[in-house]
Design an enzyme around this catalytic site. Structure first.
Site, mmCIF file in Angstrom:
data_model
loop_
_atom_site.group_PDB
_atom_site.id
_atom_site.type_symbol
_atom_site.label_atom_id
_atom_site.label_comp_id
_atom_site.label_asym_id
_atom_site.label_seq_id
_atom_site.Cartn_x
_atom_site.Cartn_y
_atom_site.Cartn_z
ATOM 1 N N LYS A 42 0.832 -1.209 0.000
ATOM 2 C CA LYS A 42 0.000 0.000 0.000
ATOM 3 C C LYS A 42 0.870 1.264 0.000
ATOM 4 O O LYS A 42 0.628 2.190 -0.770
ATOM 5 C CB LYS A 42 -0.901 0.004 1.244
ATOM 6 C CG LYS A 42 -1.594 1.323 1.513
ATOM 7 C CD LYS A 42 -2.495 1.250 2.712
ATOM 8 C CE LYS A 42 -1.842 1.565 4.025
ATOM 9 N NZ LYS A 42 -1.492 2.991 4.240
ATOM 10 N N ASN A 43 1.873 1.280 0.875
ATOM 11 C CA ASN A 43 2.651 2.512 1.038
ATOM 12 C C ASN A 43 3.630 2.765 -0.104
ATOM 13 O O ASN A 43 4.244 3.834 -0.164
ATOM 14 C CB ASN A 43 3.389 2.506 2.383
ATOM 15 C CG ASN A 43 2.437 2.724 3.541
ATOM 16 O OD1 ASN A 43 1.255 3.011 3.332
ATOM 17 N ND2 ASN A 43 2.940 2.576 4.752
ATOM 18 N N CYS B 52 -4.447 12.793 12.849
ATOM 19 C CA CYS B 52 -5.181 11.534 12.767
ATOM 20 C C CYS B 52 -5.023 10.826 14.095
ATOM 21 O O CYS B 52 -4.426 11.364 15.022
ATOM 22 C CB CYS B 52 -4.692 10.693 11.605
ATOM 23 S SG CYS B 52 -3.065 10.026 11.878
ATOM 24 N N ARG C 288 0.904 14.922 12.996
ATOM 25 C CA ARG C 288 1.388 14.683 11.639
ATOM 26 C C ARG C 288 1.414 15.927 10.741
ATOM 27 O O ARG C 288 0.669 16.029 9.764
ATOM 28 C CB ARG C 288 0.589 13.553 10.981
ATOM 29 C CG ARG C 288 0.664 12.282 11.797
ATOM 30 C CD ARG C 288 -0.027 11.130 11.149
ATOM 31 N NE ARG C 288 0.755 10.482 10.120
ATOM 32 C CZ ARG C 288 0.363 9.372 9.500
ATOM 33 N NH1 ARG C 288 -0.781 8.819 9.801
ATOM 34 N NH2 ARG C 288 1.124 8.830 8.575
ATOM 35 N N ASP D 193 4.903 0.828 12.155
ATOM 36 C CA ASP D 193 3.704 0.159 11.644
ATOM 37 C C ASP D 193 3.606 -1.302 12.105
ATOM 38 O O ASP D 193 2.622 -1.975 11.797
ATOM 39 C CB ASP D 193 3.670 0.216 10.106
ATOM 40 C CG ASP D 193 3.289 1.598 9.604
ATOM 41 O OD1 ASP D 193 2.906 2.454 10.415
ATOM 42 O OD2 ASP D 193 3.379 1.820 8.375
ATOM 43 N N ARG E 170 -8.532 -0.376 5.000
ATOM 44 C CA ARG E 170 -7.630 0.569 4.325
ATOM 45 C C ARG E 170 -6.328 -0.116 3.920
ATOM 46 O O ARG E 170 -5.672 0.331 2.982
ATOM 47 C CB ARG E 170 -7.291 1.741 5.255
ATOM 48 C CG ARG E 170 -8.470 2.673 5.520
ATOM 49 C CD ARG E 170 -8.013 3.879 6.298
ATOM 50 N NE ARG E 170 -6.680 4.256 5.844
ATOM 51 C CZ ARG E 170 -5.702 4.699 6.634
ATOM 52 N NH1 ARG E 170 -5.910 4.847 7.910
ATOM 53 N NH2 ARG E 170 -4.530 4.998 6.131
HETATM 54 C C1 UD1 Z 1 4.531 6.879 6.302
HETATM 55 C C2 UD1 Z 1 3.629 5.684 6.175
HETATM 56 C C3 UD1 Z 1 3.117 5.250 7.549
HETATM 57 C C4 UD1 Z 1 4.269 5.040 8.510
HETATM 58 C C5 UD1 Z 1 5.198 6.243 8.526
HETATM 59 C C6 UD1 Z 1 6.460 6.023 9.359
HETATM 60 C C7 UD1 Z 1 2.646 6.011 3.978
HETATM 61 C C8 UD1 Z 1 1.416 6.270 3.191
HETATM 62 N N1 UD1 Z 1 2.503 6.028 5.318
HETATM 63 O O1 UD1 Z 1 3.750 7.950 6.833
HETATM 64 O O2 UD1 Z 1 2.369 4.043 7.400
HETATM 65 O O3 UD1 Z 1 3.767 4.833 9.816
HETATM 66 O O4 UD1 Z 1 5.621 6.560 7.175
HETATM 67 O O5 UD1 Z 1 7.143 4.909 8.913
HETATM 68 O O6 UD1 Z 1 3.689 5.743 3.446
HETATM 69 N N2 UD1 Z 1 6.709 14.737 10.442
HETATM 70 C C9 UD1 Z 1 6.828 16.084 10.700
HETATM 71 N N3 UD1 Z 1 6.765 16.959 9.642
HETATM 72 C C10 UD1 Z 1 6.590 16.543 8.355
HETATM 73 C C11 UD1 Z 1 6.488 15.167 8.091
HETATM 74 C C12 UD1 Z 1 6.550 14.287 9.166
HETATM 75 O O7 UD1 Z 1 6.961 16.490 11.850
HETATM 76 O O8 UD1 Z 1 6.538 17.390 7.439
HETATM 77 C C13 UD1 Z 1 6.739 13.773 11.565
HETATM 78 C C14 UD1 Z 1 5.387 13.050 11.709
HETATM 79 O O9 UD1 Z 1 4.473 13.795 12.461
HETATM 80 C C15 UD1 Z 1 5.811 11.767 12.402
HETATM 81 C C16 UD1 Z 1 7.199 11.502 11.838
HETATM 82 O O10 UD1 Z 1 7.652 12.725 11.285
HETATM 83 O O11 UD1 Z 1 5.893 11.952 13.798
HETATM 84 C C17 UD1 Z 1 7.221 10.422 10.764
HETATM 85 O O12 UD1 Z 1 6.353 10.781 9.714
HETATM 86 P P1 UD1 Z 1 6.596 10.351 8.203
HETATM 87 O O13 UD1 Z 1 7.841 9.544 8.089
HETATM 88 O O14 UD1 Z 1 6.457 11.567 7.357
HETATM 89 O O15 UD1 Z 1 5.357 9.385 7.961
HETATM 90 P P2 UD1 Z 1 4.308 9.445 6.776
HETATM 91 O O16 UD1 Z 1 5.008 9.664 5.489
HETATM 92 O O17 UD1 Z 1 3.180 10.340 7.145
#
Ligand code: UD1
Length: 421
Positions: free
Chosen positions: A22-23, A117, A122, A305, A397
């Site tokens: 999915k990711n 969420c 996030r 995850d 999902r």
């Molecule tokens: C992706 C995955 C999700 C997984 C996560 C971490 C997808 C669709 N989802 O989510 O299943 O749990 O990676 O492995 O691929 N953060 C910030 N600012 C930003 C971006 C992120 O502070 O601009 C923080 C987030 O709040 C979180 C951490 O960084 O605490 C990790 O987030 P991130 O690696 O971006 O996860 P996602 O890409 O949202």
């Protein structure tokens, strides 16, 4: 509200086949905005999130359809719109992945901020800072992130944190920029490598995926491509934990065990017998699992995850385990649900202390998010008596036909479909 009903305690064994990731599928589908010709993607799972991404893309002018063999064809015949609808974006954060490719292709994008969420706030600040580094003017207007540029120019970008989504969005923004972009402190997850390989199949020049430094040499345009998505490592890991909970063996087929080294190592430390081959893993649980300590970290560390699913195994281990969540600030909603099934858990800040119990007792519980939902199903399968898992739209999902696949392993499990949820 639809529910999953489980009569626990049956011994499970057999082969389960893992679907496409999915990711990886979601950012790659968003990346189709960049192609000036049709794209054919195979191994795209049938999941609600994939359907949501199809709707987001449709709203932007990218048509997609499933072919008879299950592949997906995507193409934007008449150019794209720059604005994604809030109603869709708020249901799936991954919709934000369209921002990078839209900015690259149209030099402008207007995407609603996805909001928080169940697992944390996030924010998307790292994505936006990166777009600015490439020369875009970024502003926030009426709940939307707006980015505009006359031209995007390759630049060095240092990420504050190796965010998976930001790395992907910035890779897609940079592929059509003038000159070279380097993303430092980039995420190293296998889904990043898959996206880079896909972009390269369309004619991009991306290298260094899987390391903290990704280099992108901008090209003028990207063309048609055919690409196959990697297997879902989190789904595979979920079934590996299931294998550790039963004598089995459970054979997790069509996966890449090399993507799951941290999970395999912890399951082995817990006493499970995990035999890894190139594209499958054979897992047998011990008489009683042993306690372990884990800390969730960016790849190649233990994946956040998989935290909820491993917690289920810890709950039944003989001794005290400790689990620390470092990636998300609020990812312990499943703790209260597991306690309802007889687990002995206490939360202190970002750490949960798990004191092993002999067994779970079936109970009505809720899926509080996608992976927590899978964890409740795992707990129900080894519980004494009946478990009812509610809010299963979360599970839909990310797990295709979970109930059907568990039945093939011998589980007594059913779905109760009810309207009006
Ligand atoms: C992706 C995955 C999700 C997984 C996560 C971490 C997808 C669709 N989802 O989510 O299943 O749990 O990676 O492995 O691929 N953060 C910030 N600012 C930003 C971006 C992120 O502070 O601009 C923080 C987030 O709040 C979180 C951490 O960084 O605490 C990790 O987030 P991130 O690696 O971006 O996860 P996602 O890409 O949202």
């Amino acid at each position: 509200m639809s529910r999953i009903l489980i009569e626990g305690g049956n011994s499970l064994a057999g082969t389960v086949c893992v679907g496409g990731a999915k990711n990886a599928a979601l950012p790659i589908m968003a990346g189709c905005i960049l192609g000036e010709g049709p794209i054919i993607l195979s191994n795209i799972p049938y999941l609600n999130d994939v359907g949501t991404m199809q709707k987001v893309l449709e709203a932007l002018g990218v048509k997609s359809r499933r072919l008879e063999n299950g592949d997906m064809e995507l193409a934007s015949p008449g150019g794209c719109n720059e604005e994604a609808p809030y109603d869709l974006v708020k249901t799936m954060r991954a919709s934000f992945f369209v921002m990078g490719p839209l900015l690259a292709r149209l030099k402008r994008a207007r995407i609603p901020l996805p909001g928080g969420c169940a697992i944390g706030v996030r924010p998307v600040n790292i994505h936006l800072k990166g777009f600015e580094a490439l020369g875009a003017r970024v502003s926030l207007e009426a709940g939307c992130a707006v980015a505009m540029a006359d031209r995007l120019i390759g630049a060095p970008i240092m990420l504050d944190f190796p965010s998976v989504g930001a790395t992907e969005n910035l890779m897609m923004a940079a592929v059509l920029a003038e000159g070279t972009t380097t993303i430092e402190n980039a995420a190293c997850e296998p889904e990043i490598t898959d996206l880079g390989n896909f972009l390269n199949a369309m004619g991009a020049s991306v290298s260094g995926m899987g390391t903290p430094t990704i280099t992108i040499n901008g090209v003028q345009k990207l063309h048609s491509a055919k690409y196959s998505i990697i297997p879902d490592r989190i789904e595979a890991g979920t079934f590996m934990v299931l294998g550790a909970l039963f004598k089995g063996p459970i054979i997790v087929d069509n996966c890449i065990p090399a993507h799951l080294q941290a999970v395999v190592a912890k399951l082995q430390e817990m006493g499970a017998d995990v035999q890894c081959e190139e594209s499958r893993a054979i897992v047998r649980g011990p008489e009683r699992l042993k306690p372990v300590e884990i800390k969730t970290l960016p790849f190649p560390g233990f994946p956040t995850d998989m935290q909820a699913q491993l917690m289920v195994a810890m709950c039944l281990a003989g001794g005290t385990s400790v689990i620390t969540e470092t990636v998300f600030e609020n990812r312990f909603m499943h703790v209260a649900e597991l306690v309802r099934m007889g687990a002995n858990l206490s939360i202190r800040d970002r750490t949960v202390v798990v004191t092993g119990v002999e067994k779970f007792i079936g109970a009505p519980v809720n899926a509080t998010d996608l992976r927590a939902g899978a964890a409740m199903v795992l707990a129900g399968l080894c519980a004494e008596g009946k478990t009812e898992v509610g809010n299963i739209h979360h599970i839909d999902r990310g797990y295709e036909n979970l109930v059907g696949r568990l039945r093939l392993l011998g589980a007594r499990i059913d779905r109760l479909e009810e309207e009006n949820h």
